[in-house]
Design an enzyme around this catalytic site. Structure first.
Site, PDB file in Angstrom:
ATOM      1  CD  GLN A  51      -7.082  -7.408   8.283  1.00  0.00           C
ATOM      2  OE1 GLN A  51      -8.030  -7.183   7.532  1.00  0.00           O
ATOM      3  NE2 GLN A  51      -5.961  -7.966   7.876  1.00  0.00           N
ATOM      4  CD  GLU A  65      -1.678  -2.399   1.614  1.00  0.00           C
ATOM      5  OE1 GLU A  65      -0.480  -2.596   1.928  1.00  0.00           O
ATOM      6  OE2 GLU A  65      -2.548  -3.285   1.683  1.00  0.00           O
ATOM      7  CE  LYS A  87     -17.018  -6.632   4.513  1.00  0.00           C
ATOM      8  NZ  LYS A  87     -16.365  -7.889   4.908  1.00  0.00           N
TER       9      LYS A  87
END
Ligand SMILES: Cc1ncc(C[n+]2csc(CCOP(=O)(O)OP(=O)(O)O)c2C)c(N)n1
Length: 571
Positions: free
Chosen positions: A113, A50, A162
């Protein structure tokens, strides 16, 4: 448009902003967005890390001026972006980073995470957003682009939980947004313009210092006009390189720690300094109390926070640089006539002759050395080519000895000095400008930091040429140890990788050269290829970047120019 998900709204909104390419890596918390992307007409470049995704988006932005976009998942994906975001922030590069986040109900619970990326990036973004419902997304995207690409540009992060990505809503996309308290369109104040004009008109030794802000505001043409009208020489900061053609008789090149003899010496002789879009970084000013002591300093900057932050200035013009310079120029030409041949210009010529005579004298042998390597690069690369650098000696050799003639054709990590920036940034630049050659001048240490981006270059057909100036050491650190730490070379030896084999392992073309002729030929050959290539250029580990101003010293204390003592004294 009917009901759509937050994920789809994000991609629609990005398309409306003209986004055609995204650099990123998927993961659990951003999967709804990647699922939508499957059906979307937006190119996605799958990265290997990333950090590189952020540098690619940053390189893209610097090459074409439009914000670059990168995607990452939550937690480690997001934290891997951090160096890239900080890098863009320090250099005022417009970047939109989109991160997935754990669902709202799990935020703050140490979920798998989960990381507080909003908290982490607050000091290194211009702004960051976390929509709590999908309906906020269209406006947030519009605001993010507005913030990133106006005023002093910079990175903006959008962190999307999400469940917000999957939530459906009746989407509407705003055409325009306004943000309370954010007014990036600052017009120059006429009173201050008048004072600047008066000072410049009566200056005997006017000088211009241009930084990255001058490039972002497309101020080149007015800098050229003012410089030629007043016979005012132009020096640049590292970030300003390219804003003024470096083959121009009034170009002094780079100012600062690794600046040219002409720029560093003459800045302390100037009586008026017109500085444009520069933040007076310590690398540019040297010891700031001693910097440009004799001159009245005018500072044009879009960001009020920069005024007198590092260097106390005599006149501040808070405005878009291009508009302020246009106003100054238009008044100047009514105020006095164009200067012809002045004693100051004669002095500029004298310094330039010495400098150019030294660096551009013909090499008598074919040995691989930094200056002739950069000279060959300049001779062979077409004028529009983009040169990107890594960090260290390779960067400073490029800045000093590779002449740049156009803005946005020299890309480097100026503020953060991020090793590993160059290769991914060059891939991003290639995506922005597919028709021009893009060359990453690298050090072996920097190259290894993000070397896996080579696989992205190959797989995504974004071919760049990496020229590794391979001294088998962390060269700039070794140089400081040589010059300031009594040659106690602590932890700098490299020589761990065969870069030709490494290139081949990634499907790229690899070649090692032994002398300058071979280097010329290899470069010409690589320019014809449509795959990434790596040229390994071994040099001595003992090479220094000179001249150099020791850290913390005034710009006049230049090392490596002893042979011109006479000219220094004359001033
Ligand atoms: C990510 C990061 N880590 C450490 C440094 C400190 N640093 C500055 S220059 C340099 C050496 C660079 O070596 P190399 O890439 O081989 O280039 P050279 O100086 O030899 O051209 C180091 C370690 C840095 N700038 N960035």
């Amino acid at each position: 448009m009917g009901k759509i998900s937050g994920a789809k709204a994000l991609l629609e909104a990005l398309k409306k902003e003209g986004v055609s390419i995204i650099f990123g890596i998927p993961g659990g918390a951003i999967l709804p967005i990647y699922d939508e992307l499957y059906d979307f007409d937006i190119r996605h470049v799958l990265c290997q890390h990333e950090q590189s995704a952020a540098h690619m988006a940053d390189g893209f932005a610097r090459a074409c001026g439009k914000p670059g976009v990168c995607f990452a998942t939550s937690g480690p994906g997001a934290t891997n972006l951090v160096t890239g975001i900080a890098n863009a922030y320090m250099d005022s590069s417009p970047l939109i980073a989109v991160t997935g986040q754990v669902p709202k109900s799990m935020i703050g619970k140490d979920a798998f995470q989960e990381v507080d990326i909003i908290g982490i990036t607050t000091p290194i973004t211009k702004y960051n957003f976390q929509p709590r419902s999908a309906s906020e997304i269209p406006e947030i995207v519009k605001k993010a682009f507005f913030i990133a690409s106006t005023g002093r540009k910079g990175p903006v992060l959008i962190d999307i939980p999400k469940d917000v990505q999957t939530e459906e809503f009746e989407a509407e996309f705003p055409e325009k947004v306004t943000i309370r308290g954010y007014n990036p369109y600052k017009k120059p104040c006429e009173k201050q313009i008048n004072i600047a004009v008066k000072w410049l008109a009566s200056a005997e030794r006017p000088m211009i210092l241009a930084g990255g802000g001058a490039i972002y505001s497309e101020a080149s043409s007015y800098i050229l006009k003012i410089s030629e009208f007043l016979l005012a020489p132009v020096a640049t900061s590292l970030m300003g390189k390219g804003v003024f053609p470096e083959d121009h008789p009034l170009s002094l090149g780079l100012l600062g720690m690794h600046g040219t003899l002409a720029a560093n010496k003459l800045v302390s002789e100037a009586d008026v300094l017109l500085s444009v879009g520069t933040r007076f970084s310590d690398r540019t000013t040297g010891k700031v109390d001693e910097f440009c002591k004799e001159a009245k300093v005018i500072h044009i900057d879009i960001d009020e926070a920069e005024i007198s932050k590092n260097k106390k200035v005599d006149l501040a013009i808070i405005a878009d640089a291009s508009e302020a310079l246009k106003a100054i120029y238009e008044k100047l030409i009514n105020y006095l006539s164009k200067k012809e041949e002045t004693p100051w210009f004669k002095r500029v010529k004298e310094f330039k002759e010495i400098w150019e005579g030294w660096i551009f004298e013909e090499e008598s042998n074919k040995e691989l050395k930094p200056i002739p390597i950069l000279k060959i690069l300049r001779k062979i690369l077409p004028i529009d080519s983009i040169l990107v650098t890594e960090v260290g000696q390779n960067q400073m050799w490029s800045a000093l000895y590779f002449k740049v003639f156009k803005p946005k054709t020299f890309i480097t990590s100026g503020g953060l000095g991020t090793m590993g920036f160059g290769l991914p940034a060059s891939i991003g630049a290639k995506a922005a400008k597919p028709d021009v050659p893009v060359v990453d001048v690298a050090g072996d240490g920097s190259f290894m930091m993000t070397e896996n981006a080579l696989s992205v270059s190959v797989a995504e057909n974004l071919p760049i040429i990496a020229v590794i100036i391979n001294n088998k050491v962390l060269g700039m650190v070794a140089q400081w140890q040589r010059l300031f730490y009594g040659k106690r070379y602590s932890a700098v030896k490299l020589d761990r990788v065969d870069f030709v084999k490494l290139a081949e392992a990634y499907g790229a073309h690899g070649v090692r050269v032994q002398d300058l002729n071979e280097f010329s030929n290899a470069l010409k050959e690589c320019l014809k290829l449509d795959v990434a290539s790596v040229i390994d250029v071994p040099i001595s580990p003992e090479e220094n970047v000179l001249p150099m101003v020791p850290p913390g010293s005034s710009l006049e204390k230049i090392m490596g120019v002893e042979k011109w003592d006479w000219v220094m004294k004359k001033g």
